[in-house]
Write an enzyme that holds these catalytic residues in place. Structure first.
Site, PDB file in Angstrom:
ATOM      1  N   HIS A  22     -53.210 -55.610  16.284  1.00 42.54           N
ATOM      2  CA  HIS A  22     -54.190 -56.310  17.116  1.00 42.54           C
ATOM      3  C   HIS A  22     -53.506 -57.242  18.114  1.00 42.54           C
ATOM      4  O   HIS A  22     -54.001 -57.432  19.227  1.00 42.54           O
ATOM      5  CB  HIS A  22     -55.159 -57.095  16.226  1.00 42.54           C
ATOM      6  CG  HIS A  22     -56.100 -56.221  15.472  1.00 42.54           C
ATOM      7  ND1 HIS A  22     -57.462 -56.187  15.713  1.00 42.54           N
ATOM      8  CD2 HIS A  22     -55.888 -55.315  14.490  1.00 42.54           C
ATOM      9  CE1 HIS A  22     -58.033 -55.314  14.911  1.00 42.54           C
ATOM     10  NE2 HIS A  22     -57.091 -54.771  14.152  1.00 42.54           N
ATOM     11  N   ASP A 114     -60.719 -61.273  19.631  1.00 40.52           N
ATOM     12  CA  ASP A 114     -60.747 -60.002  18.932  1.00 40.52           C
ATOM     13  C   ASP A 114     -62.141 -59.766  18.355  1.00 40.52           C
ATOM     14  O   ASP A 114     -62.748 -60.675  17.786  1.00 40.52           O
ATOM     15  CB  ASP A 114     -59.707 -60.033  17.802  1.00 40.52           C
ATOM     16  CG  ASP A 114     -59.423 -58.672  17.218  1.00 40.52           C
ATOM     17  OD1 ASP A 114     -60.366 -58.020  16.729  1.00 40.52           O
ATOM     18  OD2 ASP A 114     -58.243 -58.263  17.215  1.00 40.52           O
ATOM     19  N   THR A 136     -60.202 -53.449  19.913  1.00 38.02           N
ATOM     20  CA  THR A 136     -58.894 -52.807  19.826  1.00 38.02           C
ATOM     21  C   THR A 136     -58.993 -51.352  19.376  1.00 38.02           C
ATOM     22  O   THR A 136     -57.968 -50.662  19.300  1.00 38.02           O
ATOM     23  CB  THR A 136     -57.987 -53.574  18.844  1.00 38.02           C
ATOM     24  OG1 THR A 136     -58.627 -53.652  17.569  1.00 38.02           O
ATOM     25  CG2 THR A 136     -57.697 -54.974  19.357  1.00 38.02           C
ATOM     26  N   GLN A 335     -40.981 -48.140  18.761  1.00 37.28           N
ATOM     27  CA  GLN A 335     -41.785 -46.927  18.893  1.00 37.28           C
ATOM     28  C   GLN A 335     -41.919 -46.435  20.329  1.00 37.28           C
ATOM     29  O   GLN A 335     -41.836 -45.232  20.588  1.00 37.28           O
ATOM     30  CB  GLN A 335     -43.169 -47.144  18.279  1.00 37.28           C
ATOM     31  CG  GLN A 335     -44.076 -45.913  18.367  1.00 37.28           C
ATOM     32  CD  GLN A 335     -45.179 -45.916  17.352  1.00 37.28           C
ATOM     33  OE1 GLN A 335     -44.931 -45.822  16.161  1.00 37.28           O
ATOM     34  NE2 GLN A 335     -46.422 -46.030  17.813  1.00 37.28           N
ATOM     35  N   SER A 355     -51.128 -46.230  18.242  1.00 36.44           N
ATOM     36  CA  SER A 355     -50.182 -45.113  18.240  1.00 36.44           C
ATOM     37  C   SER A 355     -50.728 -43.931  19.036  1.00 36.44           C
ATOM     38  O   SER A 355     -49.988 -43.254  19.762  1.00 36.44           O
ATOM     39  CB  SER A 355     -49.879 -44.682  16.804  1.00 36.44           C
ATOM     40  OG  SER A 355     -49.127 -45.671  16.129  1.00 36.44           O
ATOM     41  N   GLU A 358     -50.464 -44.744  22.735  1.00 36.04           N
ATOM     42  CA  GLU A 358     -49.063 -44.729  23.176  1.00 36.04           C
ATOM     43  C   GLU A 358     -48.570 -43.300  23.364  1.00 36.04           C
ATOM     44  O   GLU A 358     -47.953 -42.976  24.390  1.00 36.04           O
ATOM     45  CB  GLU A 358     -48.205 -45.471  22.152  1.00 36.04           C
ATOM     46  CG  GLU A 358     -48.414 -46.978  22.176  1.00 36.04           C
ATOM     47  CD  GLU A 358     -47.757 -47.700  21.024  1.00 36.04           C
ATOM     48  OE1 GLU A 358     -47.842 -48.943  20.990  1.00 36.04           O
ATOM     49  OE2 GLU A 358     -47.159 -47.034  20.145  1.00 36.04           O
ATOM     50  N   GLN A 375     -59.201 -43.630  11.926  1.00 35.13           N
ATOM     51  CA  GLN A 375     -58.224 -42.558  12.126  1.00 35.13           C
ATOM     52  C   GLN A 375     -58.810 -41.147  12.071  1.00 35.13           C
ATOM     53  O   GLN A 375     -58.401 -40.282  12.866  1.00 35.13           O
ATOM     54  CB  GLN A 375     -57.073 -42.740  11.130  1.00 35.13           C
ATOM     55  CG  GLN A 375     -56.297 -44.027  11.380  1.00 35.13           C
ATOM     56  CD  GLN A 375     -55.509 -44.512  10.187  1.00 35.13           C
ATOM     57  OE1 GLN A 375     -55.241 -43.756   9.251  1.00 35.13           O
ATOM     58  NE2 GLN A 375     -55.131 -45.786  10.201  1.00 35.13           N
TER      59      GLN A 375
END
Length: 456
Positions: A22, A114, A136, A335, A355, A358, A375
Site C-alpha cells: 500500500h 488509503d 490500491t 522486482q 505485481s 508492474e 488475486q
C-alpha cells in the site's frame, strides 16, 4: 518547529495502510503530486517508520500512531482489534499532525487516504479539508466490493455465475476470495467492505489503474462517485521518464539482494528466465511451496525464485543446492529491475495488484497462481480479459500442482509459446506508458487535482 515559507501550490497529507503493497503506489502518486507543484507529507505509523529503508526523495515523512507502536499489526489481539484501535488512535494523532503542520506555517489542504482507512475522511472533513480516497486494488475488484457493500450482491452466493453491472460475466470462483468464500477471514472482509462506508462524502476517488485497461467499469463507477484513474503508479524511469532519477519506489521494508540478482540475470539468454515471487505478505502452505519449487524445477527453464527468510524452511531439502545450475533463490529482490531485464520471459506470481500492474506495464507475460482476496479476479483479467498470461488453477485441496505450473510455464516460455500472449503484453505495455505520458489519461487527472486544490 520553525515556520516554513509557503512556496508550493498546495499541501497534501498522504496516508497509506501500513504495509509495503500500500505504501508503494501511494508514495509514487505522491511524487507525481510534487512534480506538479504540490507539497506532500507521507504519514506512516510509528512502528512502520522504524523498518523503512531507503530515501523518500522529495516527500516529507511524518508519523502517526496505530495504537501499537512497538509491534504494529502483529501486536494486536486480532485484525478487528487492530483496525478499531487504529481508527481511534489514528484519528487523534492524524488530527494532531494536521494541527502541528498548520502552526508551523505549512497548513494542509487535503488528506489523500488509503481506502482501508475511511475514518481519515472524517478527520479531514472535521478540519475543513479536502478528502481524497486512494484505492490500491483494481477498479474491477472495487466494483465487486462496492456491490457487496450496497447489498446488491447477496452473500453467500447462490449461483455459479455472477453478473455485476459494469463488468463481464464472472464465475463465482473468479470473484475476490472474501466474497466467493464468504465467512473466511471476517476481519479482512469487514475492512474491505467498509472502504465504501462514507464514500458519498469524499471529494475525489483515485484508483491505481489506467482508463484503457478497465474502460467499461471505470465509466460505470464514475457515474456513482468522482472516480479518477491515476495509474499505473510505477517509478518514472519505467514509464515516461519525466521525474529525473526516479528508478524505484524509495522506501522498502525488506532489503533486496540486488547485486547477486542482476549479475545472475546478466549471464542468461534473452527471455529465458522465469521470475517467481509471491510478494511481501503471502505465506505459502508447506505443500504449496514444495509444488512451486518442483514446478519450477520441472519446467527446465532458468528461474529466479524469491522466498523470504521466514519462508525458506518450507523449501524442499537441498533444493537450492540441487538446482544451482538452473536456479537462484533469494530472500528479496528489486522486482522492477528484474521484470525490466532482457532475460525475463515469464513472471510466476500470486497476482497481487501491484505485481500485476508492474508486469503489465513492463510487457512481461504472467502465470498467475492466485491465493486470496483480489488475486482470483486479477487472474481472470490477466487470462481472459487482457490476454497477457495464464491462470494456474488449484485442485480440490486448493493447491496448484507442479504439473499445472510446468504446463503453464511451458506454454508461455516455450519456443512455440503463445504468441498472442506476448503480443498482448507488448500492447498493454505501450498503453500503460501512454496513460502517464504528458497529456495521457492518468496525467490529466493528476493535473486536474492539483489545479483545483490550488484554485481553492
Amino acid at each position: 518547529m520553525e515556520k516554513e515559507k509557503r512556496t508550493h501550490k498546495s499541501h497534501c497529507i498522504v496516508l497509506p495502510y501500513p504495509s509495503q503493497g500500500h505504501i508503494n503506489p501511494m508514495l509514487q502518486f505522491s511524487k507525481r503530486l510534487v512534480h506538479n507543484g504540490a507539497k506532500v507529507t507521507l504519514a506512516v505509523t510509528c512502528f512502520i517508520s522504524k523498518s523503512l529503508l531507503g530515501d523518500s526523495g522529495p516527500i516529507t515523512i511524518e508519523t502517526i500512531s496505530d495504537g501499537y507502536d512497538e509491534g504494529g499489526f502483529a501486536q494486536a489481539e486480532s485484525g478487528a482489534a487492530y483496525m478499531e484501535r487504529f481508527r481511534v488512535v489514528g484519528s487523534e494523532t492524524l488530527g494532531s499532525l494536521i494541527e502541528k503542520l498548520k502552526s508551523s506555517g505549512c497548513p494542509v489542504d487535503c488528506v489523500v487516504y488509503d481506502a482501508f482507512l475511511p475514518w481519515a475522511l472524517d478527520v479531514a472533513k472535521k478540519l475543513g479539508l479536502v478528502g481524497a480516497v486512494f484505492f490500491t486494488q483494481s477498479c474491477t475488484v472495487n466494483n465487486i466490493h462496492y456491490h457487496v457493500h450496497q447489498g446488491m450482491l447477496t452473500l453467500p452466493l447462490s449461483e455459479p455465475e455472477v453478473v455485476v453491472p459494469g463488468l463481464f460475466p464472472l464465475q463465482a470462483c473468479d470473484l475476490p476470495s472474501l466474497v466467493y468464500l464468504y465467512g473466511s477471514y471476517p476481519d479482512f472482509f469487514n475492512m474491505i467492505v467498509n472502504q465504501f462506508s462514507n464514500i458519498e462524502k469524499v471529494d475525489w476517488v483515485f484508483c491505481n489503474t489506467f482508463y484503457k485497461l478497465e474502460e467499461k467499469v471505470v465509466d460505470w463507477m464514475a457515474k456513482i462517485c468522482p472516480l479518477r484513474t491515476i495509474g499505473p503508479t510505477l517509478p518514472s524511469a519505467y514509464l515516461d521518464k519525466r521525474l529525473g532519477d526516479d528508478k524505484d519506489y524509495g522506501l522498502n521494508m525488506l532489503m533486496p539482494v540486488t547485486g547477486v540478482c542482476m549479475e545472475w540475470l546478466d549471464s542468461k539468454p534473452n527471455g529465458s528466465v522465469v521470475y517467481a515471487s509471491y510478494g511481501s505478505f503471502a505465506k505459502l502452505e508447506p505443500e504449496q511451496m514444495e509444488e512451486v519449487a518442483w514446478g519450477l524445477r520441472r519446467s527446465n527453464a532458468y528461474f529466479l525464485m524469491v522466498v523470504r527468510e521466514s519462508e525458506q524452511a518450507k523449501l524442499p531439502q537441498n533444493f537450492k543446492e540441487e538446482t544451482a545450475e538452473k536456479g537462484l533463490v533469494v530472500s528479496w529482490c528489486p522486482q522492477l529491475e528484474v521484470l525490466a531485464h532482457r532475460a525475463l520471459g515469464c513472471f510466476l506470481t500470486h497476482g497481487g495488484w501491484n505485481s500485476t500492474l508492474e508486469a503489465l506495464s513492463l510487457g512481461v507475460p504472467m502465470v498467475v497462481a492466485p491465493l486470496w482476496i483480489d488475486q482470483p479476479t486479477n487472474a481472470k483479467c490477466v487470462e481472459d480479459v487482457w490476454g497477457i498470461g495464464l491462470r494456474a488453477r488449484a485442485d480440490d485441496k486448493g493447491i496448484v500442482r507442479r504439473e499445472v505450473l510446468e504446463d503453464c510455464i511451458g506454454k508461455v516460455m516455450g519456443s512455440d509459446g503463445l504468441k498472442e500472449i506476448k503480443n498482448n503484453a507488448l500492447k498493454w505495455k505501450n498503453l500503460a506508458r501512454e496513460a502517464v505520458d504528458e497529456g495521457g489519461s492518468s496525467d490529466k487527472c493528476i493535473d486536474e487535482f492539483v489545479a483545483k486544490l490550488t484554485a481553492s
